[in-house]
Scaffold this active site. Structure first.
Site, PDB file in Angstrom:
ATOM      1  N   TYR A 155      33.428 -45.588 140.676  1.00  0.00           N
ATOM      2  CA  TYR A 155      34.532 -44.620 140.528  1.00  0.00           C
ATOM      3  C   TYR A 155      34.586 -43.627 141.693  1.00  0.00           C
ATOM      4  CZ  TYR A 155      37.482 -40.824 138.970  1.00  0.00           C
ATOM      5  OH  TYR A 155      38.455 -39.843 138.932  1.00  0.00           O
ATOM      6  N   LYS A 159      37.617 -43.590 144.693  1.00  0.00           N
ATOM      7  CA  LYS A 159      38.450 -42.406 144.931  1.00  0.00           C
ATOM      8  C   LYS A 159      38.245 -41.865 146.347  1.00  0.00           C
ATOM      9  CE  LYS A 159      40.769 -40.487 142.202  1.00  0.00           C
ATOM     10  NZ  LYS A 159      42.211 -40.634 141.901  1.00  0.00           N
TER      11      LYS A 159
END
Length: 373
Positions: A155, A159
Site C-alpha cells: 500500500y 501510493k
C-alpha cells in the site's frame, strides 16, 4: 475559464463524497462527473438530489479501462483523483493494489494528456512519508524534510510511486498545446462519519460488551476530520485555477491535518464513542518490540506457505509500526500556499462523528430487536 467542469474519481468513497458535496457550491462550475466502480443505492439517491443545483453525471466503471477513462476525461477541465485501494493490513492480493493505485493513476494521467485536462489533484497519504520505525519520533514534520517511506509493503509503495508519477507529470504537454499542472495532498489519518475503520471497531465492540479493541496505545498521531481533508482539495483546486497562486503550487505536495488534538488511535476511537457507553480494553498488551518480531515470524510463515497456501497474518511489522509510532505533521505550508484553514473545529468534528457512532448503535439495537421477534 468560465463554465468549467470537474471529474472526481473514487466519488463513492468516504472522502470522495465529501469533496463532491463541497464542489456543488463552487462558482461557475457547470458539471461534476462522479466516477466510481459502483455506487450504492443510497448514494445514487443523494447525488440525484444534488442535480437540482448542478449537472451531476454518474460514471460507473473500472479505472483500469483505458477507453472508459478517456471518455470520462473528455471535455473536463479538472480532475480530483481520490480513487484508491486502501489496504494497510495486506488483505488483498498485491497486484490488485498496485494495479488500481499505480497503474490506474498512470492511465488517468495519460487520459488527461489526450483529453487536454489542465489540472490534476491527487489524494496521496502520509504513509508515503512515515513512519519507518516505531523507535523514530516525528513531530510536526513539514514538506521541506522530504521524508520518504522505506517500506516495501504494497500500500505505501503503490501510493508513493503513484504520487511520484503525478508530480513528474507536472508540465506535460497536452494534446491541444496546453500544459498539465498537478499537485498532491497528503492527509493524515482521516476520521469522521462513514470512516470504514471506525465502523469496524464499533461493530467489533458491539459484539464484545462495548469493549473497543486496543492495538495502538503507543501511537501519537494528528488525525484530520474528513470535512477538512475534503476542503483542502477544494482550496488546492481554486489555487491551481488562480494564475497568481498556481506557479507556487504546481508540482508540489502538501501535508493536510487540522486542529484535532495529538493522540493515539485508541484514544481517538474512545473519545468518539464513549458517549454511547464504549470503553477501551483494559487487558495487558504486549511490548511493541515483541509484537514487531511476532509480526516478522508471521510474515515468514506466510512466505513459506505461499507456494501452496495464501496465509493472511493477523498483523505484520508494517502494521505494528503504523499503529505504534509517534508521527505528526504540520499543515503550515498548505496554510501559506493554499490558504487552507480547517473548515470544521475539533469540537464540531467530534460532535458530527459521535452522532454518527450513535446511529450505528441504534441500527445495532434495531437489528437485535428484529432477530428476537
Amino acid at each position: 475559464m468560465a463554465g468549467w467542469s470537474c471529474l472526481v474519481t473514487g466519488a463513492g468513497g468516504f472522502l470522495g463524497q465529501r469533496i463532491v458535496r463541497l464542489l456543488v457550491e463552487e462558482t461557475e462550475l457547470q458539471e461534476i462527473r462522479v466516477l466510481d466502480k459502483v455506487f450504492r443505492p443510497e448514494l445514487r439517491e443523494e447525488f440525484s438530489k444534488l442535480q437540482s443545483k448542478i449537472k451531476l453525471t454518474l460514471l460507473e466503471g473500472d479505472i483500469l479501462d483505458e477507453q472508459f477513462m478517456k471518455r470520462a476525461c473528455q471535455g473536463t477541465s479538472t480532475v480530483i483523483h481520490t480513487a484508491a485501494v486502501i489496504d494497510v493490513f495486506n488483505v488483498l492480493p498485491p497486484e490488485t493494489i498496485m494495479n488500481v493505485n499505480l497503474k490506474g493513476t498512470q492511465i488517468l494521467l495519460e487520459a488527461c494528456a489526450q483529453a487536454s485536462v489542465p489540472i490534476f489533484i491527487y489524494t496521496s497519504t502520509i504513509e508515503v512519508a512515515a513512519p519507518n520505525s516505531y523507535r523514530e519520533t516525528i513531530q510536526n514534520a513539514c514538506e521541506e524534510e522530504h521524508l520518504e517511506t522505506s517500506w516495501s509493503a504494497v500500500y505505501p509503495r503503490s501510493k508513493k510511486l503513484a504520487e511520484k508519477a503525478v508530480l513528474a507529470a507536472n508540465g506535460w504537454a497536452l494534446k491541444n498545446g496546453g500544459t498539465l499542472y498537478t499537485c498532491a495532498l497528503r492527509p493524515t489519518y482521516i476520521y469522521g462519519e462513514g470512516n470504514p475503520f471506525l465502523h469496524g471497531f464499533i461493530d467489533h465492540a458491539l459484539r464484545n460488551n462495548g469493549i473497543l479493541p486496543r492495538n495502538s496505545k503507543f501511537s501519537i498521531v494528528n488525525p484530520v476530520y474528513v470535512g477538512n481533508a475534503a476542503w483542502a482539495h477544494i482550496l488546492a483546486l481554486r489555487a491551481l485555477r488562480d494564475p497568481e497562486k498556481a506557479p507556487n503550487i504546481q508540482g508540489q505536495f502538501y501535508y493536510i491535518s487540522d486542529d484535532t488534538p495529538h493522540q493515539s488511535y485508541d484514544e481517538l476511537n474512545y473519545t468518539l464513542s464513549k458517549e454511547w457507553g464504549f470503553s477501551l480494553d483494559s487487558g495487558m498488551s504486549l511490548p511493541v518490540s515483541l509484537k514487531y518480531w511476532l509480526g516478522f515470524l508471521l510474515e515468514m510463515v506466510s512466505f513459506l506457505l505461499s507456494p501452496v497456501y495464501r496465509y493472511q497474518p493477523p498483523f505484520d511489522r508494517h502494521a505494528v509500526t503504523l499503529l505504534n509510532s509517534v508521527y505528526t505533521f504540520s499543515y503550515k505550508k498548505a496554510q501559506q500556499e493554499l490558504g487552507y484553514e480547517p473548515l470544521f473545529s475539533w469540537e464540531k468534528a467530534k460532535q458530527n462523528t459521535t452522532e454518527w457512532v450513535g446511529s450505528l448503535v441504534e441500527q445495532h439495537k434495531k437489528a437485535l430487536k428484529t432477530e428476537t421477534h
